[in-house]
Design a protein around this motif. Structure first.
Motif, PDB file in Angstrom:
ATOM      1  N   UNK A  46       0.790  -1.218   0.000  1.00  0.00           N
ATOM      2  CA  UNK A  46       0.000   0.000   0.000  1.00  0.00           C
ATOM      3  C   UNK A  46       0.825   1.273   0.000  1.00  0.00           C
ATOM      4  N   UNK A  47       0.133   2.368   0.197  1.00  0.00           N
ATOM      5  CA  UNK A  47       0.706   3.717   0.153  1.00  0.00           C
ATOM      6  C   UNK A  47       1.785   3.896   1.217  1.00  0.00           C
ATOM      7  N   UNK A  48       2.914   4.503   0.813  1.00  0.00           N
ATOM      8  CA  UNK A  48       4.046   4.785   1.709  1.00  0.00           C
ATOM      9  C   UNK A  48       4.621   3.524   2.346  1.00  0.00           C
ATOM     10  N   UNK A  49       4.422   2.382   1.707  1.00  0.00           N
ATOM     11  CA  UNK A  49       4.941   1.125   2.245  1.00  0.00           C
ATOM     12  C   UNK A  49       5.959   0.536   1.269  1.00  0.00           C
ATOM     13  N   UNK A  50       6.349  -0.703   1.506  1.00  0.00           N
ATOM     14  CA  UNK A  50       7.300  -1.393   0.638  1.00  0.00           C
ATOM     15  C   UNK A  50       7.045  -2.899   0.747  1.00  0.00           C
ATOM     16  N   UNK A  51       7.724  -3.713  -0.072  1.00  0.00           N
ATOM     17  CA  UNK A  51       7.460  -5.155  -0.061  1.00  0.00           C
ATOM     18  C   UNK A  51       7.695  -5.849   1.280  1.00  0.00           C
ATOM     19  N   UNK A  52       8.429  -5.203   2.183  1.00  0.00           N
ATOM     20  CA  UNK A  52       8.705  -5.813   3.471  1.00  0.00           C
ATOM     21  C   UNK A  52       7.475  -6.047   4.333  1.00  0.00           C
ATOM     22  N   UNK A  53       6.374  -5.371   4.022  1.00  0.00           N
ATOM     23  CA  UNK A  53       5.165  -5.525   4.849  1.00  0.00           C
ATOM     24  C   UNK A  53       4.554  -6.913   4.733  1.00  0.00           C
ATOM     25  N   UNK A  54       4.972  -7.674   3.727  1.00  0.00           N
ATOM     26  CA  UNK A  54       4.350  -8.974   3.474  1.00  0.00           C
ATOM     27  C   UNK A  54       5.038 -10.127   4.204  1.00  0.00           C
ATOM     28  N   UNK A  55       5.987  -9.835   5.093  1.00  0.00           N
ATOM     29  CA  UNK A  55       6.738 -10.891   5.759  1.00  0.00           C
ATOM     30  C   UNK A  55       5.872 -11.916   6.461  1.00  0.00           C
ATOM     31  N   UNK A  56       4.847 -11.469   7.169  1.00  0.00           N
ATOM     32  CA  UNK A  56       3.994 -12.382   7.933  1.00  0.00           C
ATOM     33  C   UNK A  56       3.206 -13.316   7.027  1.00  0.00           C
ATOM     34  N   UNK A  57       2.529 -12.751   6.039  1.00  0.00           N
ATOM     35  CA  UNK A  57       1.714 -13.581   5.153  1.00  0.00           C
ATOM     36  C   UNK A  57       2.577 -14.502   4.305  1.00  0.00           C
ATOM     37  N   UNK A  58       3.746 -14.028   3.896  1.00  0.00           N
ATOM     38  CA  UNK A  58       4.665 -14.890   3.138  1.00  0.00           C
ATOM     39  C   UNK A  58       5.067 -16.107   3.974  1.00  0.00           C
ATOM     40  N   UNK A  59       5.369 -15.888   5.245  1.00  0.00           N
ATOM     41  CA  UNK A  59       5.752 -17.016   6.109  1.00  0.00           C
ATOM     42  C   UNK A  59       4.601 -17.997   6.262  1.00  0.00           C
ATOM     43  N   UNK A  60       3.395 -17.467   6.400  1.00  0.00           N
ATOM     44  CA  UNK A  60       2.233 -18.349   6.525  1.00  0.00           C
ATOM     45  C   UNK A  60       2.027 -19.179   5.257  1.00  0.00           C
ATOM     46  N   UNK A  61       2.217 -18.566   4.108  1.00  0.00           N
ATOM     47  CA  UNK A  61       2.058 -19.302   2.853  1.00  0.00           C
ATOM     48  C   UNK A  61       3.160 -20.344   2.678  1.00  0.00           C
ATOM     49  N   UNK A  62       4.361 -19.998   3.094  1.00  0.00           N
ATOM     50  CA  UNK A  62       5.445 -20.998   3.035  1.00  0.00           C
ATOM     51  C   UNK A  62       5.122 -22.173   3.948  1.00  0.00           C
TER      52      UNK A  62
END
Length: 233
Positions: A46-62
């Motif tokens: 989202x706005x003023x963010x970066x790809x790092x915000x997805x760490x939690x969901x990425x771990x859950x998907x892994x």
């Protein structure tokens, strides 16, 4: 239109929420099926963010069985135009993902402003042919009055205001076109998306997540479980 005092308060709310630390990783359950059968997932922050915000969901998907090679985070300058710049760049990124993975379609998960970028791509950029599942977490899908706080100098904020060119055209006709499966997750305590009813879309699976702050949807256990279940559908 907000008064000068309301605009100042809204701007402070927007800045505080979007610059706040993102939540810790959520716990995930066991894998339900093999990664080979899954679409690649493209995350759009989202706005003023970066790809790092997805760490939690990425771990859950892994933990659910996705390989890192099936998880992609689109990074972009969030201060540019949804329709003129960003949706086209997302289209090019999705094409790269498809070429790299050999997948015919991808799943897209967007948070906040990323929902508008990805929706424009799906509706007007050819995404109905390349996107299988589309997910919006706290997306200002029908605009948010909070964006008036920065609309004077920021194109992305103008795109997020109620009644903007982007919002009106995304709402025109079918809000959920094509054979894409759509889902939204929204909070009734969202301090950034106002009104809360801006998030749900006609024709989508619209899921209330309770009283969560705007960024908390990124690390909430129940929201993560809902997203993962939807991607398996």
């Amino acid at each position: 239109m907000l008064t000068p005092r309301q605009r100042t308060l809204a701007f402070l709310t927007l800045c505080t929420a979007l610059l706040a630390p993102f939540p810790a990783r959520a716990a995930a359950g066991p894998a339900a099926d093999t990664a080979a059968a899954r679409n690649p997932v493209v995350f759009v922050h989202g706005y003023n963010a970066d790809p790092g915000v997805w760490g939690s969901l990425r771990e859950d998907l892994r933990a659910d069985g996705y390989a890192d090679s099936r998880l992609f985070s689109f990074g972009y300058d969030t201060h540019q135009s949804v329709n003129e710049v960003l949706s086209g760049r997302l289209a090019a990124y999705v094409d790269q993902v498809r070429q790299q993975t050999g997948a015919a379609r991808v799943d897209v998960v967007g948070h906040s402003f990323g929902s508008l970028v990805s929706r424009w791509y799906v509706k007007y950029g050819g995404g109905t042919a390349t996107v299988d599942h589309w997910v919006s977490l706290a997306g200002p899908n029908h605009g948010t009055s909070t964006a008036w706080a920065c609309a004077l100098w920021d194109q992305a904020c103008r795109d997020m205001t109620p009644g903007s060119y982007v919002v009106k055209n995304l709402a025109a006709g079918d809000e959920t076109p094509g054979a894409v499966k759509y889902a939204t997750f929204w909070s009734d305590c969202d301090e950034v998306v106002n009104p809360d009813s801006s998030v749900p879309l006609s024709g989508a699976l619209n899921t209330p997540v309770g009283c969560l702050k705007h960024n908390d949807l990124l690390g909430d256990d129940a929201t993560s479980a809902g997203v993962r279940a939807f991607l398996r559908s």
